[in-house]
Structure formats: C-alpha cells, structure tokens
Design an enzyme around this catalytic site. Structure first.
Site, PDB file in Angstrom:
ATOM      1  N   ASN A   1      -2.609   2.755  13.619  1.00 26.28           N
ATOM      2  CA  ASN A   1      -1.994   2.350  12.356  1.00 26.28           C
ATOM      3  C   ASN A   1      -1.033   1.205  12.610  1.00 26.28           C
ATOM      4  OD1 ASN A   1      -1.012   2.230   9.771  1.00 26.28           O
ATOM      5  ND2 ASN A   1       0.136   4.132   9.866  1.00 26.28           N
TER       6      ASN A   1
ATOM      7  N   SER B   1       2.881   2.766  11.392  1.00 27.58           N
ATOM      8  CA  SER B   1       2.953   4.207  11.624  1.00 27.58           C
ATOM      9  C   SER B   1       4.405   4.673  11.636  1.00 27.58           C
ATOM     10  CB  SER B   1       2.292   4.551  12.965  1.00 27.58           C
ATOM     11  OG  SER B   1       2.425   5.918  13.250  1.00 27.58           O
ATOM     12  N   SER B   2       4.681   5.746  10.884  1.00 29.49           N
ATOM     13  CA  SER B   2       6.023   6.342  10.893  1.00 29.49           C
ATOM     14  C   SER B   2       6.192   7.123  12.182  1.00 29.49           C
ATOM     15  CB  SER B   2       6.199   7.270   9.683  1.00 29.49           C
ATOM     16  OG  SER B   2       6.113   6.560   8.483  1.00 29.49           O
TER      17      SER B   2
ATOM     18  N   THR C   1       2.877   7.376   4.690  1.00 28.83           N
ATOM     19  CA  THR C   1       4.041   6.618   4.238  1.00 28.83           C
ATOM     20  C   THR C   1       3.791   5.977   2.884  1.00 28.83           C
ATOM     21  OG1 THR C   1       4.644   6.158   6.529  1.00 28.83           O
ATOM     22  CG2 THR C   1       5.606   4.746   4.840  1.00 28.83           C
TER      23      THR C   1
ATOM     24  N   SER D   1      -1.569   9.820  12.173  1.00 33.45           N
ATOM     25  CA  SER D   1      -1.137   8.431  12.111  1.00 33.45           C
ATOM     26  C   SER D   1      -2.272   7.543  11.592  1.00 33.45           C
ATOM     27  CB  SER D   1      -0.713   7.957  13.504  1.00 33.45           C
ATOM     28  OG  SER D   1      -0.323   6.603  13.466  1.00 33.45           O
ATOM     29  N   GLY D   2      -1.934   6.724  10.585  1.00 34.50           N
ATOM     30  CA  GLY D   2      -2.930   5.827  10.009  1.00 34.50           C
ATOM     31  C   GLY D   2      -3.635   6.396   8.811  1.00 34.50           C
TER      32      GLY D   2
ATOM     33  N   GLU E   1      -1.626  16.334  15.846  1.00 31.93           N
ATOM     34  CA  GLU E   1      -2.071  15.233  16.699  1.00 31.93           C
ATOM     35  C   GLU E   1      -2.644  15.772  18.004  1.00 31.93           C
ATOM     36  OE1 GLU E   1       0.946  12.357  17.431  1.00 31.93           O
ATOM     37  OE2 GLU E   1       0.836  11.488  15.419  1.00 31.93           O
TER      38      GLU E   1
ATOM     39  N   GLY F   1       1.212  14.599  10.966  1.00 38.93           N
ATOM     40  CA  GLY F   1       0.229  15.665  10.963  1.00 38.93           C
ATOM     41  C   GLY F   1      -0.111  16.115  12.377  1.00 38.93           C
TER      42      GLY F   1
END
Length: 1339
Positions: A205, A208-209, A161, A156-157, A424, A422
């Site tokens: 982020n 973040s998605s 996206t 994330s971040g 985590e 990804g």
C-alpha cells in the site's frame, strides 16, 4: 441431481462451477460433471460431504450475501466477484458487515450529492455503501441515545484509512455544528496530519497506516458535532530506523526533504531524501503520482486550520530534521557534522552526546563503570534514541490535535471510528505482527459474541424457538497469549532479567506449551520460531527481536541529556512527570513512562504485556478499547484487497478468500447458515411468489395467512421453514427450490403463450394459403371461357366501330350547315353596324343643345338633379364647345352684352347658385362653434373654482396624512390578509394595488419623507411576514404574487416610456410625477427573488419525500413486480405497504401547488418556472436514487418509470403547461428508463444507446448498464464486453461529459420576472372600507 450446478475446488480460482451431467446415486464414488469450458470430469466425492450447490443465477449479484439461498464460501466468493468485476460495485453487505473491496481507482460515488442521497435513508433502501453504514450509526445514536462504533479493519492496502475518512466526512456533512468554530472542518483536518506522521508506503500500500486509531466524534443533544478525541495504538516505531525494500519511512520525512530549499526550512540543513539513511533504505524515495512538496503545503494548512501556529509547526519540523540528522551519525573516531547539527537543532550538549552515544554506564553496589560500546551496540543505541524521540513527537502531535478538537460543552453521545490493522501474515513475522494479530483476536471475539447476540435477538423478536448455534470461540487463543503464565507474561518475565535473550524466552514457550496446548506448535525445521493457530490461519513467528522491541530500551544517560535540552519541546518529552497538555492525554494513546523497578543497567523500558511495569502499555490500551467497544453499538466494515498488483477491478480469488476467512465474514455466513439463513418478509414473499398462488388463495384478505397456506402447500416438510411475526425463515436451499417452482410456472406460462401465438400465426398462414389456392382455381377455371369471350368481344367492338362512325358523320354534316347559316347572318349584322358608324355626328350635336334650351324654357331647372345629370352626360361635348368658344369671345363681354340665354351664361349661373348655398352652410357651422366655445368657457370657470376648493381640501387632508401610522396600518392590514379570503371575488394582487395607491398618494403630495418611510415599512413588513411564515406555502405564494404585482405597478406608473406602451390614457394620468423609484424597484426585485427561492424550497420539501416511493418504488402496472429478497437489511417498503406514497400522491401534490398558485393570482410565467423547477427535482431525485439502487435497475422498472413519466406529461397537458419546458427536465430520467428496456447485446445496440442517450453522461450510462439486474431467469445481465463497447463508442463520439455521477438536486434555474402591466385602472379599484383609506380615492 441431474442438470444441477455445483462448486468443486480449484487450485487457481479456489472454486469452479460445474454442471452435473449424470444422476448421482447414494454410494457413487464419482460425480459426473461438465465444467464451464466444456471439459467432462469424473470428480471423486465423499458421500458425507457432497460438493456445495450453486445458487440460481437470479440470486447472484445480490446486495446482501445473506439473501443467497445457499450460504457457503464459493457462493460468497462468486457473488462478490460478479458484483466487483461485472457490475463495478465495491460494497456488499454480509449481514451486519459491510464488505468493501478496494477498486484501486477513483470512483464518482463520494460527492456531497451522494451523501445527501443516503442521509435519512434506511440501510436496506439503498445500495450498500460506506455512507449507509455511517447513516445507520448516526440514526441509531439519535434514536436510541446510545453511543456507536464503526470498526474498520482489513490488511494493509485494503482501504481502511480511506473508508474511515469517508465515514468522518459523512458525519461532518450531515451534522454540521451551528457555531462558527467549524468543528467538523477541524475533525476532517486531523486526518491529513495523522496520515503524514503515521502513514508510510509499504509493498502492499502506498498510504498504509502504521498505527491504530480510534476517533470519538462527540455530539450535543441536537446531534451536531461539538468536538472529537483521538486515541492511537501501537505505532510502528521500528519503521523510523528501518524500511524493507520498496518501502518508505513516514510521509512527513519526505515532505520535509522535498521542501528543504524553501526559505523557512533552510536552517534545518536538509537535502533530498536520498541523502539520509532513515529515508533511503527502501531504495525508492518517490511514490508515483504523489507530490511530496504539495502535500507538505497541505499539511501546513491543516496545522493552521487546527489553530497550531507556525512556531509550533517549526518546533515539529526541527525535531523531525534532528531525527534525520541523527540517522546519518557515523560511529567513528572523527567528529561528525550530522551529530553537530542534531545537537544544534535540539539545543543539546555536543560533548556529552558524543560520549554517551558510544559509552554506557554500569552501576554496581561498589562502583560505577563506564564501558565503551561496540559499533553495533552504538548503532542500536542511536536508533533506539531516534525511535523514542519520534514516538514522543507522535504522541505530542496527537495531544495537540485533541486539544484543538476539545469542547467546552457536555458530550451527549459519540460515534467512534476505529481504523485498525487487520490480521497479518508474512513470510517473516515478528513482534509487530504478533501484537497486531493479538489485537485482532480480541476484536474477533467481540465480533463473534455480537453476531451471536444479534442472531439470538432476531429469533426472540420473531417468536421463533431458539436453538443453540455452534460458533468458533477464539477465547483459548487469547488465553494462550494473555493468561497467567501465557506468552506475554513469559515475555515480560524474560525482559526483567539482566541477561534475558530471545532464545531463552522461546525455550520457555516450548517447555510450557508444546504438546500441551493444541494452538501452539514448534516448527519442524526451525528452533528460532513458534507457530500459533489464530482464528484466521496458522502464523509462524520468528523470535528474533521480541525482547528488544518489547523493552524499547533507551539508556538513561541519553535521556538525562535530552532532559537538559534548552529546546523546550524536547525537554518536555523526557520529563519524569510531563505536564499534561490536553485533558484527554490520560486516555489518548500509548504513553512511555519510567518503570517502577529499574534494572541495574539503568535502562528505560516499556513492555507490551506487563501490568506492573507500565500502566499505559499496549495491552492496557487494548483492554480500554475493548471496554469502549462493548459499551457501544458496533458497526463493521471489512476492507478487502482484491489483488497484490493494485490493478483496478482485478479479482484474485485466492487472496480474497484468504481475507474473507481472516476478517470473519465467512464465520458470519457459517453462523447464519446453521439455522435459517434466508429470511423474507410476508410482503416480499407475497409479491414474489403470488404467481404460485391459486385464485382461491388470492381471494383471502389476509396476506400473511395467504403466505402460510401457500408455503404449507409448496413445501411439505414443516422443518424447512418457520413463521415469525413479520418474516418467514427458510432453511438453506428452500428459496432456491421456490425460485425453481416460480421459474417452472413462468416457463409453463410462456410455453402456453407461445403455443397459442404460434397456433394463431399458423392459422393465419393457412388462411392466406387457402385464399391463394382459391384465387388460382378461380383463374384456372375462367381460362376455359376466356377465348370465346374475347372473340365475341372483338366482334362487338368491330360492329360498334362502324355504327359509331356512321352516326358521327351524320352529325357532322348537320353541324356544318348550321355553322354556314350562322356565319351568313353574323356577317350581315356586322356590315350594317359598320355602315351606321360612318354617319356624321353634327346633327347629334345641335339636337343635344336644342333639347337643353327647350328644357330651360320650361322653368329654372338648376336645382333639378335630372337637369344636372343631363348636363353632365354631355360634358365632353360642352367642354369641347366651351374651349372653342372662349378662344373667340370673353365671358365678360357676354355678360355686358346681356346675353343671358347663352349656354355658357346659363351654366355660370347654375354654379354661382351652388356656391351661395355652400356659403350659407358654413355660416351656420360657425355659429354652432361659437356656442360651444361659450360653453367651454363656462366649464373652465367652474374647474377653476373646483381647483380652489381642492387646495382647501389638501390642507384638511394633510392633517389626516399627518397620522402616518395609518400608512403603516395599510401595510399590516394588507399583510394579514387571509390568502384564501383575498383572492375570492377580488382582482389579482389587490394588496399590491392598494400599496401602490398609497405610494401614488405620497407622490401626489410631493412628500419624500412620507414616501420613503412608507416603502421601507412595506418592504420590512413583507420580509417579516415571509420570515414568520417561511414554511407556509399559501402565504408565500400569496406574497410572491403581490410583491410581483407591486413591482409591476411601480414600473407601469413610473413614467418611463418602455413601461407605458400598454397603458390607457387614464392609466397614464396616474403615473408618478415627482419621484424616481428605480432603486426601490431593485430592492423589491431582490425581495421577490428571495421569496421565490423560499417558495421553491417549501414546495421541494413537501414533495421530496414522495418522489422515490411514488416514482421508483410503487408499482402500478400489473404483473411487473420486481421484488427480490434483500437479506439481513430489509427495505423499509418491504416491511409495511400501508400509508406509502404513490404516483397519485405526487400528482395530487402538484395539483395542490398549481391550484394554490392560481388562486393567489401568480403570474403564468412565474408559475411555469416553478413547475419546471419541481419537475427537475422529481427527475433528478428519481435518477439519483436509481443510480444508487441496483435492485431497481431492471427492464420492468424501466417500464414503470416510463409510465410514471407519462402521467406527469399528461398532468402538464391537462394544466396547459407544455410551454414551461418542464417536460425537457425529465429527459435524463426518460432516457434512463429507455436504457433499462432496450436490448443490450450487439454493436448496433451500443451505437443506438450512444446516439439516443444524449442527456446522460458516459459515467451514468455505464453505471446503469453495470447495475442492470435481471428479475427472472429469462433476462440476462449486461456483459462487461458490451459495457466496454459503449465506453469506447462514447469516447469516439467525443461526448462532452461531466465526471459526476449524481445530478445536483439543489440546482436552481435562473428566475425571471417578466413585466406584465395591470389592466385595472386605479380609480376603478374598490378599497375595502374596513381599511379606512377613503382619502386614497380622492387623489
């Protein structure tokens, strides 16, 4: 190993560079090194695992990590850091992977100009970029007719996206559909909607998605976008009801709250986000720099673009508002207003909802029991209902997007873009992280197998013996999770039990796997967690909430209430068999469904792992995804987060190293390094290491054979390299060894040059000193005789003085005597002259008249010229006399007295005689004029007769003109001229002059219909010919020239004074008499502009493929080759050097254009404008390519570009086109070439750069400085501090810069058509007899 550089571990920077200061011998326990800060260190080493060696500086900063000689973690980390921090480059290749580091800053590298620059290019030809990956996928799809996938992953971040969005934008730009449906715009419009409902602010982020997304972009047989389809994975539903500190719920909730005061949303009864539990948990409801109200407007626009009308949008917003109000429902005995609004918005039964939010129904075999819930249980039931509603809403929105993107035709191929989370790991990892890491294990296995397969294919293609490569296989981890009696199956089993708990499930895991599976561990200090050894790292998971989140429990009674809703959208969410809205719904995303087996408590459950309970589980959808990816050609993009503080271009080595390990980049490097990591084509090797070759070796014609001979001589161990069909494969470290040999050879050559130059300078200095010594000796020796010489000279001067004085005095005396004598004679002469002047003039007066009378007696001399001359010589005397005489006597009295001999009478008679002679001359002239008048009258009568005959002829000609098809035939005959045939031995613009003669003929007949018809047919004919020959340069040049001449003829013979200034009288007679064609002139002018633009497009299309190879890649200067290894991605120019374009190709193409334009008689001003446009294209394309090719930004390449520019300038001079201003369009490129060559170290250098590079923007200057790449060890990179100096100085100078990096290659200079009158008279033009237009010449 003395003076070699190595990498040693470091707690802060992970790895630190050090230089060995003392030779290391086998068995030594310490390595003596010196750090970069000068610290001396004795580093303990293990003889079996020595520190990794550092690559030569010349190899640092490469576009592809596989181009490094030493492939290991510190080399990869350092290369990425140099590119990111110093060169400000965020993309780097690592074999088949594109590593993308989030810059946390907007960069000018994503415009349409960048897209067009990458379109059609091979992947190794340009700098690494997300567009290069997209182009490679698009090209492979078109070439192989095989589906492609682009897998974008990262934590994330990291920028997943954004990267996925740019790939979709690239496809939408380069493959626009031919229909008017604007499918590509709809595909792009789906991103803002999915981001609004699926993205949220997290601590890492701002956007973040919180779900995975796989978008299939469909193409037809012409490889144009025809539609798209989206699948989603594992939406984070728990975020709807809970957010951690400094996090937010999904963006759409805040957009809705920000728009609550708008009239169309007031019935939703919303307020600010701080008023709702579901939006205020994180503490901060605002994101800095984000306008939620403006984003809401954008979301509504994209809904409308997808064809989703306002009614549909309002249903979505009502559902979202209902979820917010549901979150504010308090579990109390009093009536709750928010629950009332919730029921009102979804049209539910308020009493039932009030009851069953606080009670549960338990059905046994004998009775049904209604049991009140505790407050925590009621809150959980409320939150579960909110999550369920939002999950259904999310799925519904995705289905409607797919419906808007569906297509009627047949899909030929597709490119899938996977934007997925990804690996985590957090301080506390729960069910969501478990699912994410499970998905990443599956993706990593697919990635490992693909890399292994590519490596094997590479060896087989090059005919190199295949050796088994050991690589990390994470299949055991996947088996631990998904195999029979694995973690997921045990989780599903526990979920089916009525009283299953997280603790019981965890105990089963302990019993089955602790001390039995090396990948599963039990934490020492915790009984509520378990540890799994993933491919990236160990992760500790807390079991709390696993069962609840896996069940996703919602009580059936609440579901029944929602089914009974009169709000159709809500009711459809919870139907047993909902009607499919989209044909893709079965394969789009995770769908909740009623389980086959119902537990006694009548709860609706969905699990992650179960194969029985739900076929649309996360596990099954993940399996479907893997099947799809395995059936496509994958392309990998690994997004890296450089730091946790979101600071632009700050590089945290620890965080980056952690992510590199997690995303598989280092595993790819490890696989490559096991065999032959460095791979050079024979051409690259020959160009780079020709300096190490002998003259005998270079005399061979086969470059491949030369490379083999040289390599066998330089590297004695044949196991260190392998010869493939097109490449040479090297073991790790061999390229560094070759670079050392090359540097030593260059250093030796430099020393030799320095030796000779220094010797020459010393000899020159010695000769100067010697000459000075000789001069000093000369003057010293001359000093001895100096005194005697001076004394003798002084004596001689004294003697000369007295001698010269004597001679001068003697001469003076002679001159004095002569002067006195001359004065005496002169004074006498003047006295005599004065005496003569005082004599009276009376005698002279009478003697003059006496002579006149005597002369008259000899006869009539009136006509004698001498007589008149004699009279005139004394005219002043006669005038004085006559004036005095007339005062006393009248001329008439003299005549009456008969005094004929009086002087005055004589003169009178002479004048009278002269007047009579003139009268006779005038009478003769009058007679001649009368004769001419008579002749003119006769001609007039003849002309009148001819006019009568012309009137008769007109009647006959009207019969001929009645066949108007002949006029059309003029058009088609002239249109079908062969350009080369017309321009030979004819005047320029012959068809144009013939067309105007037809126009003049219609004007002569005063026939408006004929004129209008003819001009319209002519214009339509030219348009048709241009359309049919839109790619024929000669035909376009021919008709551009003739349209221009035709337009000028209409102006020249229009009768308007401004166009008639240069006309001859004969041309003025041919002016139009009856019609004003100014409107048609405007139409013709517009037509000429259209032809000119098409003419320019054809020239640009022909020359554009030559520009980059000729101007940038081809190296004509000897000894400045800048080729370096390119790694896995090979430049197309490094594969084969035959049939490549050179600078000569460009010059030949320009000469062809020039000669064709001249042959077709194109006006010189138009020709200059066309050449200027071409030179602008050459400069812009070359400069744009330079911006995107770091390997071309070197001093040597700057020299080559400057040389190529000089060739173009010479061409302009040779063609006498200096006044076209074409040279000025190359100024930005010339300044870029200068910038590559100039020194870039001091403040003065920065000042000089800012003052000189006036045609380059600050962004462009900084890009070139950051991309500057040394070719040899003797060059240095541009320091970041120097780049900052240039930026600061540019800001102080208040430069008017544009933010765009690229030049607009589509820019067209404004074209002007100057009026140039034709020198040819129409009656002198010979119309070809084959046209049968003889009647034109009779006008």
């Amino acid at each position: 190993m003395n003076s070699r550089k190595v990498w040693i571990p470091d707690n802060e920077e992970v790895w630190q560079s050090a230089e060995i200061t003392k030779n290391y011998k086998a068995g030594d326990l310490f390595l003596h090194v010196q750090l970069e800060d000068g610290t001396e260190l004795n580093y303990p080493v293990d003889p079996a695992a020595l520190p990794p060696l550092r690559n030569p500086d010349i190899l640092v900063g490469e576009n592809d990590l596989t181009a490094l000689s030493y492939l290991h973690e510190p080399a990869v980390l350092h290369n990425l850091k140099v590119r990111f921090v110093e060169s400000k480059l965020i993309y780097t290749y690592s074999g088949i992977i594109l590593v993308a580091i989030n810059p946390y800053k907007q960069l000018p590298i994503y415009g349409d100009a960048i897209i067009h620059a990458y379109s059609g290019q091979n992947m190794g030809d340009m700098d690494p970029h997300i567009f290069a990956v997209a182009e490679e996928a698009y090209k492979q799809m078109a070439r192989n007719n095989k589906n492609q996938s682009i897998i974008v992953s990262g934590e994330s971040g990291a920028g997943k996206t954004v990267s996925a969005r740019y790939t979709m934008r690239y496809f939408a730009t380069v493959s626009k559909s031919t229909s008017n449906a604007h499918v590509e715009d709809k595909v792009l419009a789906s991103n803002p909607i999915t981001e609004a409902v699926g993205n949220a602010k997290t601590t890492r982020n701002d956007n973040s998605s919180r779900f995975g997304k796989y978008t299939e972009i469909s193409f037809d047989q012409s490889y144009r976008i025809i539609g798209a389809n989206m699948r989603t994975y594992l939406l984070e539903k728990s975020r709807v009801v809970f957010q951690s500190e400094n996090e937010r719920n999904y963006h759409i909730f805040y957009q809705l709250c920000a728009s609550a005061m708008q009239p169309e949303f007031q019935h939703l009864k919303l307020g600010s986000a701080e008023k709702f539990n579901y939006t205020r948990m994180g503490g901060n409801t605002v994101i800095e720099g984000v306008d939620d109200r403006a984003n809401m407007v954008e979301t509504q626009k994209t809904f409308a673009l997808l064809g989703l009308k306002e009614d549909f949008q309002m249903d979505i917003f009502k559902t979202l508002a209902a979820i917010l109000h549901l979150g504010n429902v308090e579990i109390t005995a009093l009536e709750d207003s928010h629950l009332n609004i919730f029921c009102e918005l979804l049209d539910l039964n308020f009493d039932k909802m009030t009851q069953w939010l606080c009670h549960r129904k338990i059905i046994t075999t004998s009775e049904t029991v209604i049991k009140p819930m505790t407050k925590p249980q009621a809150v959980n039931a409320r939150d579960a209902l909110a999550k369920k509603i939002y999950s259904h809403l999310f799925d519904f929105i995705v289905e409607r997007i797919n419906q808007a993107l569906q297509f009627t035709g047949k899909q030929h191929t597709f490119i899938g873009v996977l934007d997925i989370y990804g690996f985590e790991t957090f301080d506390v990892n729960s069910f969501e992280q478990f699912c994410i890491n499970y998905a990443n294990e599956k993706l990593q296995l697919q990635f490992n197998l693909h890399v292994f397969k590519l490596e094997q294919e590479e060896y087989m293609k090059e005919d190199i013996p295949w050796t088994l490569i050991d690589f990390y296989d994470n299949q055991p981890v996947i088996d631990l999770i998904e195999a029979k009696m694995g973690i997921l199956e045990l989780l599903d089993e526990e979920c089916l039990l009525p009283h299953g708990t997280d603790e019981n499930w965890l105990q089963k895991l302990y019993n089955n796997f602790v001390n039995k599976n090396a990948l599963f561990e039990k934490p020492r200090m915790s009984n509520t967690s378990f540890i799994i050894q993933h491919f990236a790292d160990k992760v500790e998971y807390k079991c709390e909430g696993f069962l609840e989140k896996n069940r996703d429990t919602v009580y059936e009674v609440l579901m029944e209430i929602l089914k009974e809703s009169k709000f159709r959208l809500c009711a459809n969410f919870f139907q047993d068999n909902p009607v499919s809205i989209s044909p893709f719904s079965s394969t789009i995303n995770i769908k909740s469904a009623r389980p086959v087996l119902k537990p006694p408590n009548k709860q609706l459950r969905m699990t992650v792992g179960s194969k029985v309970l739900c076929k649309h589980t996360f596990r099954s959808s993940l399996s479907l995804l893997m099947e799809t990816l395995n059936a496509t050609t994958p392309h990998y993009v690994r997004c890296i987060k450089p730091n946790d503080e979101k600071q632009p271009f700050e590089f945290d080595s620890k965080r980056v190293a952690q992510q590199l390990r997690a995303c598989g980049v280092l595993e790819t490097i490890r696989i490559s390094a096991q065999s032959y990591p460095s791979r050079w084509t024979y051409i690259e090797f020959f160009s780079r290491y020709s300096i190490l070759m002998t003259q005998q070796e270079l005399s061979l014609n086969d470059k491949k054979q030369i490379c083999k001979i040289v390599l066998q001589r330089l590297i004695q161990d044949p196991n260190q390299y392998q010869f493939g069909r097109t490449k040479i494969f090297f073991r790790a470290g061999q390229v560094a060894y070759l670079e050392k040999l090359r540097s030593d050879k260059l250093r030796h050559a430099c020393i030799m040059i320095q030796k000779n130059v220094r010797g020459w300078l010393q000899r020159k200095k010695f000769l100067r000193i010697k000459q000075a010594a000789v001069t000093i000796q000369q003057y010293f020796r001359g000093q001895r005789t100096c005194y005697v010489t001076l004394k003798q000279t002084w004596a001689a001067i004294i003697i000369q003085k007295y001698c010269r004085g004597y001679l001068v005095r003697k001469l003076c005396q002679l001159i004095h005597v002569a002067a006195v004598t001359i004065q005496a004679f002169t004074r006498g002469f003047l006295a005599r002259k004065k005496y003569r002047k005082v004599q009276p003039i009376k005698n002279s007066y009478f003697s003059s008249w006496k002579q006149l009378l005597l002369y008259k007696k000899d006869g009539d001399k009136g006509s004698d010229p001498y007589y008149f001359t004699f009279c005139m010589s004394g005219s002043h005397i006669f005038y004085s006399f006559s004036t005095h005489f007339l005062k006393t006597q009248s001329p008439l009295s003299l005549l009456s007295a008969g005094n004929e001999k009086h002087p005055f009478i004589v003169l009178f008679r002479v004048l009278e005689k002269k007047i009579q002679n003139q009268k006779q001359d005038y009478e003769k002239e009058i007679e001649l004029l009368k004769g001419e008048i008579k002749v003119l009258k006769e001609e007039k009568s003849q002309l009148q007769q001819q006019i009568q005959q012309e009137i008769i002829i007109q009647d006959g000609l009207k019969i001929e003109v009645g066949q108007l098809t002949k006029q059309a035939q003029v058009k088609y005959d002239s249109m079908n001229f062969k350009p080369r045939g017309v321009v030979v031995n004819t005047i320029p613009g012959l068809p144009a002059h013939i067309l105007f003669m037809c126009v003049r003929y219609a004007d002569y007949l005063n026939d408006a219909d004929m004129l209008k018809s003819f001009i319209n047919v002519t214009i339509d004919g030219i348009k048709q010919v241009v359309k049919e020959n839109s790619e024929n340069f000669e035909m376009l040049s021919f008709w551009l020239s003739n349209t221009y001449y035709f337009l000028n003829c209409l102006k020249q013979y229009s009768g308007e004074e401004e166009f008639m200034k240069s006309n001859t009288p004969r041309q003025n007679k041919n002016c139009l008499k009856h019609f004003d064609l100014s409107e048609y002139r405007q139409i013709l002018s517009d037509l000429a502009i259209r032809i000119y633009h098409q003419f320019i497009v054809v020239m640009e299309n022909n020359i554009q493929p030559m520009i980059v190879p000729g101007m940038l890649e081809y190296e004509s200067l000897q000894g400045i080759s800048g080729l370096k290894p390119t790694g896995f991605r090979k430049r197309s120019s490094s594969i084969d050097d035959t049939d490549t374009y050179t600078m000569t190709s460009i010059l030949q193409q320009l000469s062809y254009f020039y000669s064709t334009m001249c042959q077709n008689g194109l006006d010189s001003e138009l020709l200059k404008q066309a050449v200027k446009q071409l030179f602008f294209l050459i400069g812009a394309v070359t400069l744009n390519s330079l911006f995107l090719r770091k390997d071309m930004c070197s001093c040597r390449k700057g020299m080559q570009i400057r040389c190529n520019i000089s060739y173009l300038e010479e061409w302009l001079k040779d063609k006498n086109l200096q006044s076209s201003n074409a040279k000025e369009t190359l100024e930005p490129l010339a300044q870029a070439a200068w910038l590559l060559q100039v020194k870039k170290i001091t403040d003065d250098d920065a000042k000089e750069i800012c003052e000189h590079c006036t045609s380059l923007s600050t962004v462009q200057i900084v890009k070139i400085l950051n991309s500057y790449t040394p070719i040899d060890d003797f060059e240095k990179r541009v320091a970041p501090s120097f780049v900052r100096k240039v930026q600061v100085r540019a800001m102080l100078n208040n430069r008017e810069d544009v933010p765009q990096l690229m030049l607009d290659t589509k820019y067209l200079f404004q074209v002007t058509f100057p009026f140039t009158p034709s020198p040819h008279a129409l009656e002198m033009i010979q119309v070809p007899s084959s046209f049968k237009l003889g009647f034109l010449t009779r006008v």
